[in-house]
Design a protein around this motif. Structure first.
Motif, PDB file in Angstrom:
ATOM      1  N   SER A   8     -23.199  17.404  19.018  1.00 20.81           N
ATOM      2  CA  SER A   8     -21.940  17.006  18.403  1.00 20.81           C
ATOM      3  C   SER A   8     -21.622  15.550  18.739  1.00 20.81           C
ATOM      4  N   GLU A  76     -24.301  10.503  11.472  1.00 18.54           N
ATOM      5  CA  GLU A  76     -23.639  11.446  12.370  1.00 18.54           C
ATOM      6  C   GLU A  76     -22.136  11.528  12.112  1.00 18.54           C
ATOM      7  N   SER A  78     -20.642  10.912   9.286  1.00 17.42           N
ATOM      8  CA  SER A  78     -20.348  11.370   7.927  1.00 17.42           C
ATOM      9  C   SER A  78     -20.737  12.830   7.703  1.00 17.42           C
ATOM     10  N   ASP A  79     -21.240  13.483   8.753  1.00 20.56           N
ATOM     11  CA  ASP A  79     -21.630  14.894   8.657  1.00 20.56           C
ATOM     12  C   ASP A  79     -20.389  15.752   8.465  1.00 20.56           C
ATOM     13  N   PRO A  80     -20.252  16.430   7.309  1.00 15.85           N
ATOM     14  CA  PRO A  80     -19.047  17.240   7.072  1.00 15.85           C
ATOM     15  C   PRO A  80     -18.927  18.434   8.030  1.00 15.85           C
ATOM     16  N   GLU A  81     -20.015  18.827   8.655  1.00 11.35           N
ATOM     17  CA  GLU A  81     -19.984  19.929   9.619  1.00 11.35           C
ATOM     18  C   GLU A  81     -19.399  19.484  10.957  1.00 11.35           C
ATOM     19  N   GLU A  82     -19.381  18.188  11.200  1.00  9.01           N
ATOM     20  CA  GLU A  82     -18.957  17.657  12.489  1.00  9.01           C
ATOM     21  C   GLU A  82     -17.448  17.481  12.522  1.00  9.01           C
ATOM     22  N   GLU A  83     -16.811  18.088  13.507  1.00 10.52           N
ATOM     23  CA  GLU A  83     -15.395  17.869  13.722  1.00 10.52           C
ATOM     24  C   GLU A  83     -15.264  16.804  14.800  1.00 10.52           C
ATOM     25  N   GLU A  84     -14.736  15.673  14.414  1.00  7.99           N
ATOM     26  CA  GLU A  84     -14.625  14.560  15.349  1.00  7.99           C
ATOM     27  C   GLU A  84     -13.392  14.733  16.219  1.00  7.99           C
TER      28      GLU A  84
END
Length: 87
Positions: A8, A76, A78-84
């Protein structure tokens, strides 16, 4: 709260912070977690990249390394799965 996965963006930031902390201490300075410290580390990594490239022309030069690092970062974040998580 679930700990961030190893891949992540939050985990990436924490690994970088730990590396930065060790780098600053290796220089004999007090860690402040600042962007100035990040700049110093990046500059030293560019020196290392230049040395690696001069020893082996198949290694990326500093400009290529920065471009590749930016591509990785952009992918990394722009990954829609990633919650920043912004701390």
């Amino acid at each position: 709260m679930t700990p961030p996965s190893a891949s992540s963006n939050s985990a990436r930031a924490e690994r970088a912070k730990a590396a930065l902390h060790h780098y600053v201490e290796a220089k004999g300075e007090v860690f402040e977690s600042s962007s100035d410290e990040v700049c110093d580390l990046v500059a030293d990594l560019l020196h290392l990249t230049r040395r690696l490239h001069s020893q082996n022309s198949h290694e990326r030069n500093p400009e290529q390394m920065l471009a590749m690092a930016q591509m990785h970062f952009d992918a990394e974040i722009s990954d829609p799965e990633e919650e920043e998580e912004v701390a």
